[in-house]
Design an enzyme around this catalytic site. Structure first.
Site, PDB file in Angstrom:
ATOM      1  N   LYS A  36       1.219   3.908   7.028  1.00  0.00           N
ATOM      2  CA  LYS A  36       0.495   4.771   6.088  1.00  0.00           C
ATOM      3  C   LYS A  36       1.003   6.202   6.183  1.00  0.00           C
ATOM      4  CE  LYS A  36      -2.594   1.761   4.515  1.00  0.00           C
ATOM      5  NZ  LYS A  36      -1.829   0.586   4.933  1.00  0.00           N
ATOM      6  N   SER A  45       0.809  -1.227   0.000  1.00  0.00           N
ATOM      7  CA  SER A  45       0.000   0.000   0.000  1.00  0.00           C
ATOM      8  C   SER A  45       0.837   1.270   0.000  1.00  0.00           C
ATOM      9  CB  SER A  45      -0.943   0.025   1.207  1.00  0.00           C
ATOM     10  OG  SER A  45      -0.231   0.291   2.402  1.00  0.00           O
TER      11      SER A  45
END
Length: 207
Positions: free
Chosen positions: A165, A128
């Site tokens: 993230k 991601s």
């Protein structure tokens, strides 16, 4: 040039300082006592590593024959050992405990910043964060403590699940952004806890 860990550098420095002072070369037992090693074997392991790296030599079967073959002044900056606390998902958040797995050793110059005692490393799983060039198998170095700024990469617990993230703060509300369009933004339902702020990337070995 040769790189040494902090412990190896300290042992070499001790041997070199004793020689300069005109003292006998320290024995394994004396080195163990100097640095608080639990046994002579720990000292022997450090000496074996120093010999393998070509900065220390001795004559087989002869006591107190250690000699420094490369002074510290000629050595590269020491390698820093950063605690490795397992892996972190760069994908969907997962329940994952981060336990100590040893250390990641890296040259400070190549790291690009000087780690503090709050530095730790995590092994990346998932894809991601490919938009920030963070790939599965890489190691991220983070610092625990500082408040993240908008746009910084963080290791975080979101509603109890761990993930890597980008931290985003918009209209006073924080959420986590993936750097891969396959993954959604993560908005905390209850809690967002920042575990560490990204400082450096150690690229995975291609071996």
């Amino acid at each position: 040039m040769t790189s040494l860990t902090k412990a190896q550098r300290r042992v070499l420095e001790f041997i070199q300082s004793e020689a300069r002072a005109g003292n006998l070369v320290p024995t394994h037992q004396e080195i163990a006592e100097q640095f608080g090693f639990k046994s002579k074997r720990a000292a022997a392991c450090h000496l074996a590593a120093l010999k393998k790296k070509g900065v220390l030599a001795s004559e087989p079967g002869k006591a107190r024959s250690l000699r420094v073959t490369s002074p510290l002044a000629k050595l590269r900056n020491p390698i820093v050992d950063i605690p490795l606390f397992g892996s972190i998902p760069a994908g969907l958040p997962q329940d994952r405990e981060q336990d100590a797995e040893g250390c990641v050793s890296v040259d400070v110059e190549s790291l690009g910043y000087k780690p503090t005692r709050n530095a730790f490393a995590l092994r990346v799983t998932g894809d991601s964060m490919i938009g920030r060039h963070i790939l599965a198998g890489d190691f991220v170095v983070l610092e625990h403590g500082p408040e993240p700024r908008n746009g910084q990469v963080v290791a975080a617990l979101i509603d109890g699940a761990s993930t890597l993230k980008t931290f985003v703060l918009k209209s006073g509300k924080a959420y986590l952004k993936a750097e891969n369009p396959k993954y959604p933004n993560l908005i905390p339902a209850h809690e967002l806890m920042i575990q560490g702020v990204f400082k450096a990337l150690i690229r995975r070995s291609k071996d």
